[in-house]
Design an enzyme around this catalytic site. Structure first.
Site, short mmCIF file in Angstrom:
data_model
loop_
_atom_site.label_atom_id
_atom_site.label_comp_id
_atom_site.label_asym_id
_atom_site.label_seq_id
_atom_site.Cartn_x
_atom_site.Cartn_y
_atom_site.Cartn_z
N HIS A 94 33.51 52.68 35.23
CA HIS A 94 33.04 51.49 35.75
C HIS A 94 31.55 51.29 35.42
CE1 HIS A 94 34.84 48.63 38.84
NE2 HIS A 94 33.58 48.17 38.88
N ASP B 36 35.15 51.18 27.56
CA ASP B 36 33.93 50.54 27.69
C ASP B 36 32.88 51.39 28.17
OD1 ASP B 36 33.71 50.82 30.80
OD2 ASP B 36 35.56 49.70 30.80
N GLY B 37 31.62 50.97 28.39
CA GLY B 37 30.47 51.90 28.94
C GLY B 37 29.58 52.11 27.89
N GLY B 38 28.30 51.54 27.98
CA GLY B 38 27.27 52.11 26.93
C GLY B 38 27.17 51.50 25.62
N ILE B 39 28.22 50.44 25.37
CA ILE B 39 28.28 49.89 23.87
C ILE B 39 26.90 48.84 23.87
CG2 ILE B 39 29.35 48.43 22.55
CD1 ILE B 39 32.01 49.84 24.02
N ARG B 40 26.03 49.35 22.92
CA ARG B 40 24.86 48.31 22.76
C ARG B 40 24.51 47.91 21.23
NH1 ARG B 40 25.59 48.72 27.20
NH2 ARG B 40 24.17 49.45 28.95
N TYR C 170 41.57 42.95 41.66
CA TYR C 170 41.32 44.23 42.61
C TYR C 170 42.51 44.12 43.55
CZ TYR C 170 36.70 45.60 40.78
OH TYR C 170 35.76 46.10 40.14
N GLN D 54 41.23 39.92 36.13
CA GLN D 54 41.47 41.05 36.38
C GLN D 54 41.55 41.11 37.86
OE1 GLN D 54 37.90 42.26 38.05
NE2 GLN D 54 37.95 44.32 37.12
N LYS E 150 42.90 49.45 34.40
CA LYS E 150 41.50 49.81 33.75
C LYS E 150 41.01 50.66 34.96
CE LYS E 150 37.02 47.54 33.12
NZ LYS E 150 36.29 48.33 34.13
N THR F 277 42.17 46.80 38.20
CA THR F 277 41.07 47.73 38.13
C THR F 277 41.11 48.74 39.17
OG1 THR F 277 39.54 46.46 36.76
CG2 THR F 277 38.81 48.10 38.40
N GLY G 268 30.06 44.84 29.22
CA GLY G 268 29.67 44.52 30.36
C GLY G 268 28.19 44.18 30.29
N SER H 161 36.58 38.66 36.41
CA SER H 161 36.80 39.25 37.60
C SER H 161 37.17 38.42 38.75
CB SER H 161 35.53 39.84 38.01
OG SER H 161 35.53 40.43 39.04
#
Length: 390
Positions: A277, A308-312, A128, A126, A253, A154, A331, A106
């Site tokens: 995000h 991405d998001g919520g991968i466990r 901004y 990445q 992204k 992003t 993340g 980042s």
């Protein structure tokens, strides 16, 4: 040495070790946290039909994203301010390199792109949109000089950091006595966490070296954030300029609509990442997983599609790839490992996911990622898929 068998254990250890304000900054999503929970919930609404015949004995989990070969389809997502453990982003980069995958770094990181790229030669920077074009160009050239292999821009931050359970103290804008006094109680509440820094002769602070100014000053997070809020959002022409300036593999992204995905194709992007995000964009946004097939059908033959998001779990990765994703970003998952055990904790998280991918593919009789398809999934919720409105 800390050990954990799954990410739920890593999360519990991280929560115990981190000061509460830092834990909330890591864990929390926006407003009531509906989207944060939705990102995880979506994966539970897809299932599998295991097979008992023709199970594979060899597995090919490799993928190629943005011109980078990785050993399995999990990349470390760019996440700002990883000063939650003394190992920081350099430790995360080393763990990713050991695991055979890439790290997204980042603009808001605590370690420089040069240091991280030395630790992992598959570093993706990445960016901004902060400041003027000359400032942005200088950061792009610094990433190029450091050896970054690709660039991510992003665009999915909406400046809505309100949380129903409270907002942690803002990151520091300086190193003054008043700032240290304000933050000291949080650090002292977890003496073991603080001692981890002191043993290395440093204190946890949030400078952002990748947002260095044209005159060479390295700002603190708070000052850089104020500059970010004051910068007009980039237009399509700005992003096209950035893509042409970089010239190499380029990802946008934060995509969630077919229209935006096609605009990314038009500007010459090599990849897009579906993302809200991590629940920190607009609360009430569905999981990217629910929209993934529509965007894959629209542009998947022209760009790499990530999510991405919520991968466990490794099974979550298999579900995303079966729906058409080339690979996934993680993340919070790796942040839990970082907080729990530094570099080694991140490496363990990546190994847990890799093993889970292989175990799931064994169970459904698939030996390579290329064999996965939507036919491998069961819809446990008939209304699972949410077509993009645009």
């Amino acid at each position: 040495m800390i050990r954990f068998r799954n990410l739920a254990e890593a999360e519990r250890v991280a929560k115990r070790r981190l000061p509460r304000a830092i834990w909330l900054a890591v864990k929390a999503g926006n407003e009531q946290g509906w989207t944060l929970d939705e990102n995880v919930r979506a994966f539970s609404e897809l299932g599998f039909s295991p097979t008992v015949f023709d199970r594979p004995t060899n597995f090919d989990l490799s993928a190629r994203v943005l011109g980078i070969d990785v050993e399995f389809p999990v990349l470390v997502s760019p996440v700002g301010a990883q000063a939650i453990h003394p190992d920081g982003e350099v430790g995360v980069a080393r763990a990713a390199a050991r695991a055979g995958t890439a790290i997204g770094l980042s603009s808001w990181s605590s370690d420089s792109v040069a240091d991280v790229a030395r630790a992992n030669d598959s570093t993706i920077f990445q960016l901004y949109w902060v400041g003027s074009r000359p400032e942005i160009e200088a950061r792009v050239e610094a990433a190029r000089a450091a050896g970054a292999k690709a660039l991510i821009v992003t665009l999915d931050w909406s400046f809505t950091p309100r949380r129903d359970w409270g907002v942690p103290p803002a990151p520091p804008s300086d190193r003054s006595i008043s700032t240290l006094a304000r933050l000291a109680p949080h650090a002292l509440s977890r003496p073991g966490w603080l001692m981890g820094y002191l043993r290395r002769g440093r204190i946890p602070e949030l400078r952002v070296p990748n947002l260095v100014t044209l005159d060479g000053r390295v700002p603190y997070f708070g000052k850089a954030w104020a500059d970010f809020e004051a910068t007009p959002p980039p237009t399509w022409d700005d992003v096209k300029w950035l893509r042409d300036l970089w010239g190499g593999p380029f990802m946008v992204k934060g995509i969630s609509t077919v229209r935006d995905a096609k605009l990314c194709v038009d500007l010459g992007a090599d990849a897009i990442s579906l993302s809200n995000h991590g629940g920190n964009n607009i609360d009430g946004t569905p999981s990217p997983l629910r929209q993934l097939p529509y965007l894959v059908d629209a542009v998947g033959d022209q760009v790499d599609v990530m999510v991405d998001g919520g991968i466990r779990r490794g099974s979550d990765v298999v579900k995303a790839v079966a729906l058409g994703a080339k690979a996934v970003f993680i993340g919070r998952a790796f942040l839990y490992g970082l907080a729990a055990g530094g570099e080694e904790g991140v490496y363990q998280v990546l190994q847990v996911l890799r093993n889970g991918i292989r175990e799931t593919m064994y169970g459904i009789g698939r030996g390579s990622l290329s064999e996965l398809s939507r036919d491998d999934l069961l819809l446990l919720n008939p209304h699972f898929f949410v077509p993009p409105t645009r």
